[in-house]
Scaffold this motif. Sequence first.
Motif, PDB file in Angstrom:
ATOM      1  N   GLN A 180      66.121 -26.908  42.496  1.00  0.00           N
ATOM      2  CA  GLN A 180      66.627 -28.010  43.337  1.00  0.00           C
ATOM      3  C   GLN A 180      67.793 -28.751  42.669  1.00  0.00           C
ATOM      4  O   GLN A 180      68.511 -29.492  43.344  1.00  0.00           O
ATOM      5  CB  GLN A 180      65.512 -29.031  43.603  1.00  0.00           C
ATOM      6  CG  GLN A 180      64.343 -28.517  44.426  1.00  0.00           C
ATOM      7  CD  GLN A 180      63.261 -27.876  43.567  1.00  0.00           C
ATOM      8  OE1 GLN A 180      63.468 -27.533  42.397  1.00  0.00           O
ATOM      9  NE2 GLN A 180      62.093 -27.699  44.155  1.00  0.00           N
TER      10      GLN A 180
ATOM     11  N   ARG B 299      64.720 -18.981  41.041  1.00  0.00           N
ATOM     12  CA  ARG B 299      63.368 -19.306  41.502  1.00  0.00           C
ATOM     13  C   ARG B 299      62.312 -19.127  40.409  1.00  0.00           C
ATOM     14  O   ARG B 299      62.462 -18.289  39.506  1.00  0.00           O
ATOM     15  CB  ARG B 299      63.000 -18.411  42.684  1.00  0.00           C
ATOM     16  CG  ARG B 299      63.839 -18.712  43.914  1.00  0.00           C
ATOM     17  CD  ARG B 299      63.440 -17.864  45.117  1.00  0.00           C
ATOM     18  NE  ARG B 299      64.213 -18.289  46.285  1.00  0.00           N
ATOM     19  CZ  ARG B 299      65.473 -17.917  46.522  1.00  0.00           C
ATOM     20  NH1 ARG B 299      66.089 -17.097  45.696  1.00  0.00           N
ATOM     21  NH2 ARG B 299      66.112 -18.377  47.576  1.00  0.00           N
TER      22      ARG B 299
ATOM     23  N   TRP C 284      62.479 -30.701  38.761  1.00  0.00           N
ATOM     24  CA  TRP C 284      63.645 -31.392  39.329  1.00  0.00           C
ATOM     25  C   TRP C 284      63.589 -32.904  39.134  1.00  0.00           C
ATOM     26  O   TRP C 284      64.584 -33.582  39.326  1.00  0.00           O
ATOM     27  CB  TRP C 284      63.735 -31.086  40.838  1.00  0.00           C
ATOM     28  CG  TRP C 284      62.408 -31.275  41.526  1.00  0.00           C
ATOM     29  CD1 TRP C 284      61.495 -30.302  41.817  1.00  0.00           C
ATOM     30  CD2 TRP C 284      61.816 -32.509  41.960  1.00  0.00           C
ATOM     31  NE1 TRP C 284      60.376 -30.850  42.394  1.00  0.00           N
ATOM     32  CE2 TRP C 284      60.556 -32.210  42.503  1.00  0.00           C
ATOM     33  CE3 TRP C 284      62.238 -33.842  41.959  1.00  0.00           C
ATOM     34  CZ2 TRP C 284      59.706 -33.184  43.023  1.00  0.00           C
ATOM     35  CZ3 TRP C 284      61.393 -34.821  42.476  1.00  0.00           C
ATOM     36  CH2 TRP C 284      60.139 -34.481  42.997  1.00  0.00           C
TER      37      TRP C 284
ATOM     38  N   MET D  85      48.415 -21.870  35.868  1.00  0.00           N
ATOM     39  CA  MET D  85      48.634 -20.427  35.971  1.00  0.00           C
ATOM     40  C   MET D  85      49.423 -19.907  34.750  1.00  0.00           C
ATOM     41  O   MET D  85      49.069 -18.881  34.158  1.00  0.00           O
ATOM     42  CB  MET D  85      49.425 -20.163  37.250  1.00  0.00           C
ATOM     43  CG  MET D  85      49.309 -18.788  37.781  1.00  0.00           C
ATOM     44  SD  MET D  85      50.289 -18.696  39.285  1.00  0.00           S
ATOM     45  CE  MET D  85      51.933 -18.553  38.608  1.00  0.00           C
ATOM     46  N   ILE D  86      50.473 -20.648  34.398  1.00  0.00           N
ATOM     47  CA  ILE D  86      51.308 -20.236  33.267  1.00  0.00           C
ATOM     48  C   ILE D  86      50.507 -20.268  31.965  1.00  0.00           C
ATOM     49  O   ILE D  86      50.633 -19.392  31.109  1.00  0.00           O
ATOM     50  CB  ILE D  86      52.561 -21.147  33.178  1.00  0.00           C
ATOM     51  CG1 ILE D  86      53.537 -20.775  34.297  1.00  0.00           C
ATOM     52  CG2 ILE D  86      53.229 -21.056  31.800  1.00  0.00           C
ATOM     53  CD1 ILE D  86      54.759 -21.641  34.362  1.00  0.00           C
TER      54      ILE D  86
ATOM     55  N   THR E 217      57.096 -28.133  32.221  1.00  0.00           N
ATOM     56  CA  THR E 217      56.760 -29.371  32.915  1.00  0.00           C
ATOM     57  C   THR E 217      56.873 -29.085  34.396  1.00  0.00           C
ATOM     58  O   THR E 217      57.877 -28.521  34.847  1.00  0.00           O
ATOM     59  CB  THR E 217      57.706 -30.519  32.532  1.00  0.00           C
ATOM     60  OG1 THR E 217      57.641 -30.727  31.117  1.00  0.00           O
ATOM     61  CG2 THR E 217      57.307 -31.819  33.237  1.00  0.00           C
TER      62      THR E 217
ATOM     63  N   ILE F 178      50.967 -24.586  39.063  1.00  0.00           N
ATOM     64  CA  ILE F 178      51.770 -23.579  38.358  1.00  0.00           C
ATOM     65  C   ILE F 178      51.496 -23.662  36.848  1.00  0.00           C
ATOM     66  O   ILE F 178      51.388 -22.641  36.164  1.00  0.00           O
ATOM     67  CB  ILE F 178      53.279 -23.782  38.645  1.00  0.00           C
ATOM     68  CG1 ILE F 178      53.569 -23.684  40.141  1.00  0.00           C
ATOM     69  CG2 ILE F 178      54.121 -22.783  37.858  1.00  0.00           C
ATOM     70  CD1 ILE F 178      53.406 -22.334  40.754  1.00  0.00           C
TER      71      ILE F 178
ATOM     72  N   GLY G 200      65.926 -23.801  34.569  1.00  0.00           N
ATOM     73  CA  GLY G 200      65.952 -25.124  35.193  1.00  0.00           C
ATOM     74  C   GLY G 200      65.375 -25.071  36.599  1.00  0.00           C
ATOM     75  O   GLY G 200      65.079 -24.007  37.128  1.00  0.00           O
ATOM     76  N   ALA G 201      65.212 -26.248  37.194  1.00  0.00           N
ATOM     77  CA  ALA G 201      64.653 -26.317  38.547  1.00  0.00           C
ATOM     78  C   ALA G 201      65.710 -25.908  39.577  1.00  0.00           C
ATOM     79  O   ALA G 201      66.873 -26.286  39.474  1.00  0.00           O
ATOM     80  CB  ALA G 201      64.162 -27.730  38.840  1.00  0.00           C
TER      81      ALA G 201
HETATM   82  P1  ADP Z   1      57.390 -28.408  42.179  1.00  0.00           P
HETATM   83  O1  ADP Z   1      56.532 -27.677  43.172  1.00  0.00           O
HETATM   84  O2  ADP Z   1      57.184 -29.858  42.099  1.00  0.00           O
HETATM   85  O3  ADP Z   1      58.829 -28.035  42.270  1.00  0.00           O
HETATM   86  P2  ADP Z   1      56.768 -26.402  40.243  1.00  0.00           P
HETATM   87  O4  ADP Z   1      55.659 -26.394  39.252  1.00  0.00           O
HETATM   88  O5  ADP Z   1      56.693 -25.466  41.385  1.00  0.00           O
HETATM   89  O6  ADP Z   1      56.899 -27.892  40.740  1.00  0.00           O
HETATM   90  O7  ADP Z   1      58.167 -26.143  39.513  1.00  0.00           O
HETATM   91  C1  ADP Z   1      58.477 -26.562  38.210  1.00  0.00           C
HETATM   92  C2  ADP Z   1      59.290 -25.476  37.529  1.00  0.00           C
HETATM   93  O8  ADP Z   1      58.489 -24.305  37.439  1.00  0.00           O
HETATM   94  C3  ADP Z   1      60.543 -25.040  38.305  1.00  0.00           C
HETATM   95  O9  ADP Z   1      61.554 -24.693  37.391  1.00  0.00           O
HETATM   96  C4  ADP Z   1      60.055 -23.817  39.049  1.00  0.00           C
HETATM   97  O10 ADP Z   1      61.089 -22.929  39.402  1.00  0.00           O
HETATM   98  C5  ADP Z   1      59.142 -23.197  38.018  1.00  0.00           C
HETATM   99  N1  ADP Z   1      58.124 -22.290  38.572  1.00  0.00           N
HETATM  100  C6  ADP Z   1      57.561 -22.313  39.803  1.00  0.00           C
HETATM  101  N2  ADP Z   1      56.701 -21.288  39.957  1.00  0.00           N
HETATM  102  C7  ADP Z   1      56.698 -20.594  38.793  1.00  0.00           C
HETATM  103  C8  ADP Z   1      56.005 -19.434  38.311  1.00  0.00           C
HETATM  104  N3  ADP Z   1      55.145 -18.771  39.083  1.00  0.00           N
HETATM  105  N4  ADP Z   1      56.262 -19.016  37.060  1.00  0.00           N
HETATM  106  C9  ADP Z   1      57.129 -19.666  36.255  1.00  0.00           C
HETATM  107  N5  ADP Z   1      57.810 -20.768  36.654  1.00  0.00           N
HETATM  108  C10 ADP Z   1      57.607 -21.225  37.904  1.00  0.00           C
END
Ligand code: ADP
Length: 493
Positions: A180, A208, A152, A236-237, A228, A233, A177-178
């Motif tokens: 938020q 989400r 976001w 993990m990815i 990004t 996360i 996309g994010a």
């Molecule tokens: P923040 O906590 O600052 O929002 P995140 O890393 O959670 O940062 O989020 C960045 C992006 O990754 C967002 O688009 C979010 O929806 C996505 N995201 C969050 N969790 C996962 C996941 N387990 N797998 C893939 N994408 C994710």
Amino acid sequence: MSDRQFLNYIDGAWVPGSGSDPIADLNPADLRKVIGYCTDSTAADVDAAVDAAQRAFPAWRATPAPVRGRICRDAARLFEQRAEEIGRVLTMEEGKILAEAQGEVMKGATLVEWFSGESRRLNGETVPSEMPNTFAYTKREPLGVVGLITPWNFPMAIPAWKIAPALVAGNTVVLKGAEQTPWVTELVVRAFLDAGVPPGVLNLVQGRGATAGARLVDHPHVEAISFTGSTEIGHMIYARGASLGKRVQCELGGKNPIIVLDDGDIAMAVAATAKGGFGSTGQRCTATSRAIVQRGALDAFLAGITEAAHAVVPGDGLDPRSTMGPSVDEDQFGKVQEYLQIGKDEGADVLVGGARATAGDLGHGLFTQPTVWVADRSMRVAREEIFGPVLSVVAVDSFEEAIAVANDVEYGLTSSVYTRDVNRVFQYVDQIETGMLHVNSPTIGGEAQLPFGGMKKTGIGPREMGTQAIDFFCEWKTVYIDYSGGLREGNLY
Ligand code: ADP
Ligand code: MG
């Protein structure tokens, strides 16, 4: 109140997600203002988007690269024309002040423009062969369907700088996309569509991370993921993507230091720290969150940064008097408030701020007072990413100690030094563990034609921006053409 819905764009049509739990899109400057709802997408929606992208791939790949580039060039022009409109939406959704929001859109436009030019430079090489009558060369190919997952904090620029190189290289895209900032994401996609991106080539899935994002990473027909976001996360990815044999690029957290040496220009260093520390509410991955100051400069630096922090005016980014917006959402705001408590508990010496900002109407939003404290290098607030307007000042005795403190964190995105000593400059360049570094300028910023990214836990995989970004989205083919007309003599291995 608004019941505006932010939808998915799949195979040339705007469609709702198939989930049943839309996400409220709130204005962080005033949580009473509901901007709309982000549709809730499930794995089935991601699958539909990936299918569409797969079907669109052969024709897009066959489209000459300069033609793909021209579409991106037109998208860049549209971003410029729409900078004011997109900027206003960005301020409402994300919170940064209007000048920063419009600046982000113009920056994104520049990046897209630069990548459009690269469409004419998707060069391979001709290379001399060891064998006679042999022509050896390399050429690039697109990967196929690529997944882009974006945060976001730069909801226009980050999707734009991932979409453009992916498309120029001939890939088709599914963007998550994010949650938020769904409206800005939609406006980014609309500009590419209005510029002529054909149906199926660019697909958007809103919703989400744990559902839509995770499915994109897992999908067997997604060849690469460019992510990004948070360090947690991202790691993990990366692990998940690697286990599935995918190409993964992650741009993650930071704890970016500005080093101020005794002989540096203190006034300039203070201005750079204020800009990097409080600009965009500290919600940049390149934000300045540590000032590492040599003792001879300390008093003047603290006096200057205290004054600069007092001059910051938190408020709604659409109000021209505001110079700093809110945190983006309750989660992020809660994290900042938690770190303010952690810093106090650890014994950080608060010079300015240290609390939520509630004057007037600010209590309806997610505002924090710009905060400066003197911290010890071992404190959590001097080592962990806060992502808010909080600056930890750490005093050091020498250049060597400054470098040691700067490098003593798990992150390595960007840094800066203020000094007039040319020897120190080059020693800093050699010794600092950050992917980008600045001499006598703030830690923030990056230009399209130069690689952007970090070392250590901050960056995984090839860099974004610059020609490196194109490399991530391309496969290489190495070609040997034997025109001898006969069977080869000798060893071939
Ligand atoms: P923040 O906590 O600052 O929002 P995140 O890393 O959670 O940062 O989020 C960045 C992006 O990754 C967002 O688009 C979010 O929806 C996505 N995201 C969050 N969790 C996962 C996941 N387990 N797998 C893939 N994408 C994710
Ligand atoms: Mg998160």
